[in-house]
Every structure is written in structure tokens, then in C-alpha cells.
Design a protein around this motif. Structure first.
Motif, PDB file in Angstrom:
ATOM      1  N   TYR A   1       8.387 -28.221   2.232  1.00 14.09           N
ATOM      2  CA  TYR A   1       9.782 -28.126   1.868  1.00 14.09           C
ATOM      3  C   TYR A   1       9.996 -27.769   0.401  1.00 14.09           C
ATOM      4  O   TYR A   1      11.122 -27.765  -0.063  1.00 14.09           O
ATOM      5  CB  TYR A   1      10.496 -29.437   2.166  1.00 14.09           C
ATOM      6  CG  TYR A   1      10.465 -29.832   3.625  1.00 14.09           C
ATOM      7  CD1 TYR A   1      10.935 -28.973   4.601  1.00 14.09           C
ATOM      8  CD2 TYR A   1       9.972 -31.054   4.020  1.00 14.09           C
ATOM      9  CE1 TYR A   1      10.921 -29.323   5.933  1.00 14.09           C
ATOM     10  CE2 TYR A   1       9.959 -31.427   5.345  1.00 14.09           C
ATOM     11  CZ  TYR A   1      10.435 -30.554   6.309  1.00 14.09           C
ATOM     12  OH  TYR A   1      10.421 -30.903   7.627  1.00 14.09           O
ATOM     13  N   SER A   2       8.943 -27.511  -0.325  1.00 15.86           N
ATOM     14  CA  SER A   2       9.111 -27.246  -1.765  1.00 15.86           C
ATOM     15  C   SER A   2       9.560 -25.809  -2.019  1.00 15.86           C
ATOM     16  O   SER A   2       9.449 -24.943  -1.168  1.00 15.86           O
ATOM     17  CB  SER A   2       7.809 -27.517  -2.507  1.00 15.86           C
ATOM     18  OG  SER A   2       6.915 -26.432  -2.368  1.00 15.86           O
ATOM     19  N   GLY A   3      10.055 -25.595  -3.223  1.00 13.12           N
ATOM     20  CA  GLY A   3      10.532 -24.276  -3.611  1.00 13.12           C
ATOM     21  C   GLY A   3       9.497 -23.446  -4.338  1.00 13.12           C
ATOM     22  O   GLY A   3       9.831 -22.410  -4.917  1.00 13.12           O
ATOM     23  N   TYR A   4       8.227 -23.860  -4.298  1.00 12.27           N
ATOM     24  CA  TYR A   4       7.185 -23.178  -5.056  1.00 12.27           C
ATOM     25  C   TYR A   4       7.092 -21.689  -4.724  1.00 12.27           C
ATOM     26  O   TYR A   4       7.108 -20.849  -5.620  1.00 12.27           O
ATOM     27  CB  TYR A   4       5.836 -23.862  -4.824  1.00 12.27           C
ATOM     28  CG  TYR A   4       4.706 -23.171  -5.537  1.00 12.27           C
ATOM     29  CD1 TYR A   4       4.517 -23.336  -6.905  1.00 12.27           C
ATOM     30  CD2 TYR A   4       3.834 -22.322  -4.858  1.00 12.27           C
ATOM     31  CE1 TYR A   4       3.495 -22.684  -7.570  1.00 12.27           C
ATOM     32  CE2 TYR A   4       2.815 -21.663  -5.519  1.00 12.27           C
ATOM     33  CZ  TYR A   4       2.646 -21.854  -6.869  1.00 12.27           C
ATOM     34  OH  TYR A   4       1.641 -21.202  -7.521  1.00 12.27           O
ATOM     35  N   LEU A   5       7.007 -21.350  -3.448  1.00 17.01           N
ATOM     36  CA  LEU A   5       6.881 -19.939  -3.066  1.00 17.01           C
ATOM     37  C   LEU A   5       8.123 -19.144  -3.458  1.00 17.01           C
ATOM     38  O   LEU A   5       8.030 -17.998  -3.899  1.00 17.01           O
ATOM     39  CB  LEU A   5       6.623 -19.792  -1.568  1.00 17.01           C
ATOM     40  CG  LEU A   5       5.254 -20.247  -1.074  1.00 17.01           C
ATOM     41  CD1 LEU A   5       5.176 -20.138   0.442  1.00 17.01           C
ATOM     42  CD2 LEU A   5       4.144 -19.459  -1.720  1.00 17.01           C
ATOM     43  N   ALA A   6       9.283 -19.754  -3.297  1.00 17.40           N
ATOM     44  CA  ALA A   6      10.527 -19.071  -3.679  1.00 17.40           C
ATOM     45  C   ALA A   6      10.547 -18.812  -5.184  1.00 17.40           C
ATOM     46  O   ALA A   6      10.965 -17.733  -5.632  1.00 17.40           O
ATOM     47  CB  ALA A   6      11.737 -19.903  -3.264  1.00 17.40           C
ATOM     48  N   LEU A   7      10.107 -19.780  -5.973  1.00 19.84           N
ATOM     49  CA  LEU A   7      10.049 -19.585  -7.429  1.00 19.84           C
ATOM     50  C   LEU A   7       9.082 -18.465  -7.789  1.00 19.84           C
ATOM     51  O   LEU A   7       9.379 -17.629  -8.653  1.00 19.84           O
ATOM     52  CB  LEU A   7       9.632 -20.883  -8.126  1.00 19.84           C
ATOM     53  CG  LEU A   7      10.684 -21.965  -8.228  1.00 19.84           C
ATOM     54  CD1 LEU A   7      10.077 -23.258  -8.766  1.00 19.84           C
ATOM     55  CD2 LEU A   7      11.835 -21.520  -9.097  1.00 19.84           C
ATOM     56  N   GLN A   8       7.933 -18.449  -7.141  1.00 26.09           N
ATOM     57  CA  GLN A   8       6.952 -17.396  -7.417  1.00 26.09           C
ATOM     58  C   GLN A   8       7.507 -16.024  -7.043  1.00 26.09           C
ATOM     59  O   GLN A   8       7.336 -15.056  -7.771  1.00 26.09           O
ATOM     60  CB  GLN A   8       5.643 -17.674  -6.670  1.00 26.09           C
ATOM     61  CG  GLN A   8       4.934 -18.930  -7.115  1.00 26.09           C
ATOM     62  CD  GLN A   8       4.628 -18.923  -8.602  1.00 26.09           C
ATOM     63  OE1 GLN A   8       4.112 -17.954  -9.147  1.00 26.09           O
ATOM     64  NE2 GLN A   8       4.975 -20.000  -9.275  1.00 26.09           N
ATOM     65  N   ALA A   9       8.176 -15.943  -5.907  1.00 32.89           N
ATOM     66  CA  ALA A   9       8.789 -14.671  -5.482  1.00 32.89           C
ATOM     67  C   ALA A   9       9.866 -14.255  -6.478  1.00 32.89           C
ATOM     68  O   ALA A   9       9.976 -13.076  -6.834  1.00 32.89           O
ATOM     69  CB  ALA A   9       9.379 -14.802  -4.080  1.00 32.89           C
ATOM     70  N   ALA A  10      10.669 -15.211  -6.932  1.00 34.22           N
ATOM     71  CA  ALA A  10      11.746 -14.910  -7.886  1.00 34.22           C
ATOM     72  C   ALA A  10      11.178 -14.369  -9.195  1.00 34.22           C
ATOM     73  O   ALA A  10      11.693 -13.391  -9.747  1.00 34.22           O
ATOM     74  CB  ALA A  10      12.586 -16.161  -8.141  1.00 34.22           C
ATOM     75  N   ILE A  11      10.122 -14.978  -9.666  1.00 37.31           N
ATOM     76  CA  ILE A  11       9.481 -14.489 -10.892  1.00 37.31           C
ATOM     77  C   ILE A  11       8.900 -13.107 -10.654  1.00 37.31           C
ATOM     78  O   ILE A  11       9.052 -12.203 -11.472  1.00 37.31           O
ATOM     79  CB  ILE A  11       8.379 -15.479 -11.356  1.00 37.31           C
ATOM     80  CG1 ILE A  11       9.030 -16.777 -11.843  1.00 37.31           C
ATOM     81  CG2 ILE A  11       7.519 -14.861 -12.449  1.00 37.31           C
ATOM     82  CD1 ILE A  11       8.047 -17.911 -12.046  1.00 37.31           C
TER      83      ILE A  11
END
Length: 168
Positions: free
Chosen positions: A1-11
Motif C-alpha cells: 500500500y505504499s507510495g514508493y513506486l508512485a514516487l519513483q515514477a513521478a521523479i
């Protein structure tokens, strides 16, 4: 449920905004070591939805300012964990509808279309390298060794962290 992948994609794509569970989802705290409720079971729906709408309003304001400079596109990343934790109530369709409603009131000459795209598994990265496989196996073996040596705290979780450093 973490946002890690979304943060990486955003960067990785230079996104204008990212919505992650860590900044949106509100949940009841666990009530001690015997509380076996999952995060999904503890979500406070109304507070989470309020946070979500507030974040979307902030994003719409940010996009308004960006488009005022002449930019003709923007990217907003939504972590899939938010929809998973809210029984698919706060999902990409919700984001699209909210942003479309806000954009209708813009005074810019160019009003962008709001589109959704599910990135899916390709965003998770390429195949693991030999180093990735080695690191996973090594750290996993060390974690198991710690468990076998009973290096745990009162609730049975590891009391030591397993990690890797180039320093010796």
C-alpha cells in the motif's frame, strides 16, 4: 500500500504532482500487539476522502499556475494503494472527474484534456540484475538467521535491521 513506486515514477517522468497513501490515508491506530486488523480494515473513510479532496484541490491550483506559464501538459501520478485501501472509492476516475470539474473554471486560453493511463507492470522496472538477485538472497538469508537466533522484540518482529552498505 505504499507510495514508493508512485514516487519513483513521478521523479522519473518529472510529474507535476503525486498522490500517495502516506499523505492521504487516515487510519485507526493499532490497539496493542494483539490487534490483528489490517491497514485496510482500519482506514477512516471520511477523513481519507477529505484529505484526498484537499490534495486534489492543491494539485488543481498548482496545475493552474503551471498552465498559466504556457505549459500545455501535466502529469499527476496516483498510487494504486489509495484505491486498494478505499475499496476502489478513491480511484483514477475520481481524480479525472475532480480535475475536469476544476479545469472547467480556468480562464486560460488553453484548457487541457484530462486523460487517464494505467502504467501497470512496465513501471515496476526491468528484470533484476545478478546483483539485485544476490542482494535479495543475501539480505533474506541474514533476516532468517536473525529470526532463527531469536533476535526479535516483544511482538515477534525483528529487533535488528538487515541492510547493506559499501562500508566495512
Amino acid at each position: 500500500y505504499s507510495g514508493y513506486l508512485a514516487l519513483q515514477a513521478a521523479i522519473g517522468i518529472g510529474a507535476d504532482a503525486v498522490l500517495i497513501p502516506e499523505l492521504v490515508v487516515e487510519a485507526h491506530p493499532l490497539c496493542g500487539p494483539d490487534d490483528k486488523r489490517s491497514l485496510k480494515e482500519r482506514v477512516l473513510t471520511e477523513l481519507t476522502e477529505e484529505n484526498f479532496q484537499r490534495q486534489l484541490d492543491d494539485i488543481a491550483d498548482q496545475l493552474y499556475a503551471v498552465f498559466a506559464t504556457g505549459k500545455r501538459y501535466g502529469f499527476v501520478i496516483l498510487a494504486e494503494g489509495i484505491a486498494q485501501l478505499t475499496a476502489d472509492r478513491l480511484n483514477r476516475r475520481y481524480v479525472k472527474k475532480h480535475l475536469e470539474t476544476r479545469i472547467e473554471n480556468w480562464t486560460h486560453a488553453h484548457k487541457p484534456d484530462v486523460r487517464e493511463h494505467v502504467i501497470g507492470y512496465p513501471a515496476r522496472g526491468s528484470r533484476p540484475s545478478r546483483f539485485d538477485n544476490w542482494l535479495g538472497a543475501t539480505l533474506g538469508a541474514e533476516a532468517v538467521r536473525c529470526l532463527l537466533e531469536r533476535k526479535t522484540n516483544d511482538i515477534g518482529a525483528l529487533s535488528e535491521m538487515v541492510g547493506w552498505s559499501e562500508k566495512e
